[in-house]
Design an enzyme around this catalytic site. Structure first.
Site, PDB file in Angstrom:
ATOM      1  N   GLU A 179      62.737  32.370   7.773  1.00 28.02           N
ATOM      2  CA  GLU A 179      64.180  32.989   7.428  1.00 28.02           C
ATOM      3  C   GLU A 179      64.991  32.813   6.322  1.00 28.02           C
ATOM      4  O   GLU A 179      65.593  33.314   5.666  1.00 28.02           O
ATOM      5  CB  GLU A 179      64.944  32.579   8.944  1.00 28.02           C
ATOM      6  CG  GLU A 179      64.165  33.443  10.029  1.00 28.02           C
ATOM      7  CD  GLU A 179      64.124  32.867  11.454  1.00 28.02           C
ATOM      8  OE1 GLU A 179      65.292  31.871  11.445  1.00 28.02           O
ATOM      9  OE2 GLU A 179      63.909  33.309  12.311  1.00 28.02           O
ATOM     10  N   ASN A 223      63.402  24.273  17.132  1.00 31.47           N
ATOM     11  CA  ASN A 223      64.293  24.918  16.059  1.00 31.47           C
ATOM     12  C   ASN A 223      64.965  25.653  16.659  1.00 31.47           C
ATOM     13  O   ASN A 223      64.947  26.698  17.147  1.00 31.47           O
ATOM     14  CB  ASN A 223      63.416  25.449  15.091  1.00 31.47           C
ATOM     15  CG  ASN A 223      64.193  26.429  14.188  1.00 31.47           C
ATOM     16  OD1 ASN A 223      65.226  26.102  13.888  1.00 31.47           O
ATOM     17  ND2 ASN A 223      63.539  27.117  13.422  1.00 31.47           N
ATOM     18  N   TRP A 224      66.566  25.162  16.718  1.00 34.62           N
ATOM     19  CA  TRP A 224      67.430  25.821  17.600  1.00 34.62           C
ATOM     20  C   TRP A 224      68.272  26.912  16.772  1.00 34.62           C
ATOM     21  O   TRP A 224      68.979  27.834  17.400  1.00 34.62           O
ATOM     22  CB  TRP A 224      68.354  25.040  18.107  1.00 34.62           C
ATOM     23  CG  TRP A 224      68.063  23.950  19.190  1.00 34.62           C
ATOM     24  CD1 TRP A 224      66.927  23.840  19.362  1.00 34.62           C
ATOM     25  CD2 TRP A 224      68.772  23.114  19.843  1.00 34.62           C
ATOM     26  NE1 TRP A 224      66.658  22.736  20.557  1.00 34.62           N
ATOM     27  CE2 TRP A 224      67.740  22.201  20.599  1.00 34.62           C
ATOM     28  CE3 TRP A 224      69.976  22.479  19.945  1.00 34.62           C
ATOM     29  CZ2 TRP A 224      68.035  21.202  21.529  1.00 34.62           C
ATOM     30  CZ3 TRP A 224      70.452  21.443  20.691  1.00 34.62           C
ATOM     31  CH2 TRP A 224      69.610  20.715  21.586  1.00 34.62           C
ATOM     32  N   LYS A 225      67.878  27.140  15.459  1.00 36.85           N
ATOM     33  CA  LYS A 225      68.471  28.212  14.613  1.00 36.85           C
ATOM     34  C   LYS A 225      70.026  28.171  14.875  1.00 36.85           C
ATOM     35  O   LYS A 225      70.492  27.269  14.940  1.00 36.85           O
ATOM     36  CB  LYS A 225      67.839  29.424  14.899  1.00 36.85           C
ATOM     37  CG  LYS A 225      65.973  29.242  14.860  1.00 36.85           C
ATOM     38  CD  LYS A 225      65.377  30.621  14.744  1.00 36.85           C
ATOM     39  CE  LYS A 225      64.122  30.453  14.791  1.00 36.85           C
ATOM     40  NZ  LYS A 225      63.213  31.630  14.597  1.00 36.85           N
ATOM     41  N   GLY A 247      60.949  28.184  18.632  1.00 38.51           N
ATOM     42  CA  GLY A 247      62.219  28.676  18.494  1.00 38.51           C
ATOM     43  C   GLY A 247      62.984  29.076  19.828  1.00 38.51           C
ATOM     44  O   GLY A 247      63.535  28.357  20.488  1.00 38.51           O
ATOM     45  N   HIS A 303      61.830  27.501   5.820  1.00 46.91           N
ATOM     46  CA  HIS A 303      61.504  28.239   6.938  1.00 46.91           C
ATOM     47  C   HIS A 303      61.497  29.897   6.620  1.00 46.91           C
ATOM     48  O   HIS A 303      62.164  30.066   5.592  1.00 46.91           O
ATOM     49  CB  HIS A 303      62.541  28.139   7.988  1.00 46.91           C
ATOM     50  CG  HIS A 303      62.249  28.815   9.322  1.00 46.91           C
ATOM     51  ND1 HIS A 303      62.516  30.291   9.601  1.00 46.91           N
ATOM     52  CD2 HIS A 303      61.615  28.517  10.609  1.00 46.91           C
ATOM     53  CE1 HIS A 303      62.140  30.377  10.681  1.00 46.91           C
ATOM     54  NE2 HIS A 303      61.543  29.661  11.337  1.00 46.91           N
ATOM     55  N   GLU A 316      53.629  29.167  10.379  1.00 47.82           N
ATOM     56  CA  GLU A 316      54.297  30.148  11.203  1.00 47.82           C
ATOM     57  C   GLU A 316      54.169  31.537  10.470  1.00 47.82           C
ATOM     58  O   GLU A 316      54.728  32.003   9.574  1.00 47.82           O
ATOM     59  CB  GLU A 316      55.831  29.761  11.233  1.00 47.82           C
ATOM     60  CG  GLU A 316      56.292  28.547  11.669  1.00 47.82           C
ATOM     61  CD  GLU A 316      57.788  28.502  12.163  1.00 47.82           C
ATOM     62  OE1 GLU A 316      57.779  28.352  13.313  1.00 47.82           O
ATOM     63  OE2 GLU A 316      58.477  29.061  11.363  1.00 47.82           O
ATOM     64  N   SER A 334      56.391  32.393  18.520  1.00 46.56           N
ATOM     65  CA  SER A 334      56.328  32.760  19.971  1.00 46.56           C
ATOM     66  C   SER A 334      55.507  31.660  20.908  1.00 46.56           C
ATOM     67  O   SER A 334      54.870  32.269  21.549  1.00 46.56           O
ATOM     68  CB  SER A 334      55.890  34.339  19.881  1.00 46.56           C
ATOM     69  OG  SER A 334      56.741  34.874  19.231  1.00 46.56           O
ATOM     70  N   GLY A 385      59.689  35.106  16.871  1.00 50.68           N
ATOM     71  CA  GLY A 385      60.948  35.562  17.687  1.00 50.68           C
ATOM     72  C   GLY A 385      60.307  37.252  18.149  1.00 50.68           C
ATOM     73  O   GLY A 385      61.239  37.919  18.619  1.00 50.68           O
TER      74      GLY A 385
END
Ligand code: PGA
Length: 259
Positions: free
Chosen positions: A98, A10-12, A235, A96, A168, A214, A174
């Site tokens: 976020e 997931n490159w965000k 991520g 997600h 998650e 992580s 992160g």
């Protein structure tokens, strides 16, 4: 039949299309046409076409990070499932944490998006997970159950087999704090139990449950060796080809062990 391990990056909101191509090239070269595991890269929308063009002859799959629940029309700034399909996208991350936290996505919205994805033959990567406060208040299982029941509302058993779940824990995303393999396995087993009550054992055994938060080369082997951990949604460590490819190798090793 063992579940195929999935390693998804997931490159965000990172990488321009040019930078995305630079990251994708060594990954595609190394993964080539292997079929032992499923490897997915999820660049931002603006890099999907570029990366999609590069992966055309490899087994690397293309994922998006979000999607509209609507088919088309006056929804400024939104992207539909058919637009993603046209760019050869096969997977889409939905719900997600976020998106839930910063963009107000509720279980109802996530459910609508999941249905729209399935109707367009996209594989949803449906994210669930508890916050630190929820874990400390011993609400982890309740939160996960609500997210699962809400997310899968109206989805048939046949469709459910095409959903990939990503557990998650929000406190591990992160932050460098990973759930221990035992902590993650406990929740993954719980998710499978809930899927069994929703769809029965045969379907629940087929659904892949990824861990995210992580995950990195030095903790992946231990996480992936757990019975109900079927891969990772990564991520930070997906932003360098070296780390991501190390995770692909961990995925292959786990796949051999679980075969
Ligand atoms: P992380 O992110 O690996 O950087 O913790 C995982 C995710 O948010 O999907």
């Amino acid at each position: 039949m063992p579940r195929t391990i999935t390693i998804a990056g997931n490159w965000k909101m990172n990488k321009t299309a040019t930078e995305a191509a630079e990251l994708a090239k060594p990954i595609i070269q190394a993964v080539a046409n292997q079929s032992e595991i499923t490897v997915v890269v999820c660049p931002p929308y603006t890099a999907l076409q570029t990366v999609g063009g590069l992966i055309a002859n490899s087994s690397v799959r293309l994922g998006a990070q979000n999607m509209s629940d609507k088919a088309s029309g006056a929804y400024t700034g939104e992207i539909s499932a058919s637009m993603l399909r046209d760019l050869h996208v096969t997977h889409v991350i939905l719900g997600h944490s976020e998106r839930r936290a910063y963009y107000g996505e509720t279980d109802e919205i996530v459910n609508k998006k999941t249905i729209a994805a399935l109707e367009n033959s996209l594989k949803p990567i449906l994210c669930v997970g508890e916050t630190l406060a929820e874990r400390e208040a011993s609400k982890t299982f309740d939160v996960i159950r609500t997210q699962l029941v809400g997310g899968f509302k109206g989805i048939s058993a046949e469709q459910a087999e095409n959903v990939i779940i990503a557990y998650e824990p929000v406190w591990a995303i992160g932050t460098g704090k990973t759930a221990t393999p035992a902590m993650a396995q406990e929740v993954h087993a719980y998710i499978r139990k809930e899927l069994t009550s929703l769809y029965g054992d045969t379907v629940a055994q087929k659904i892949r449950i990824l861990y995210g938060g992580s995950m990195k080369p030095d903790n992946a082997d231990a996480l992936l060796s757990e019975t109900d951990i079927d891969g990772g949604l990564i991520g930070g460590a997906a932003l360098t080809a070296k780390d991501f490819l190390a995770l692909v190798e961990s995925g292959k090793a786990a796949s051999l062990k679980k075969a």
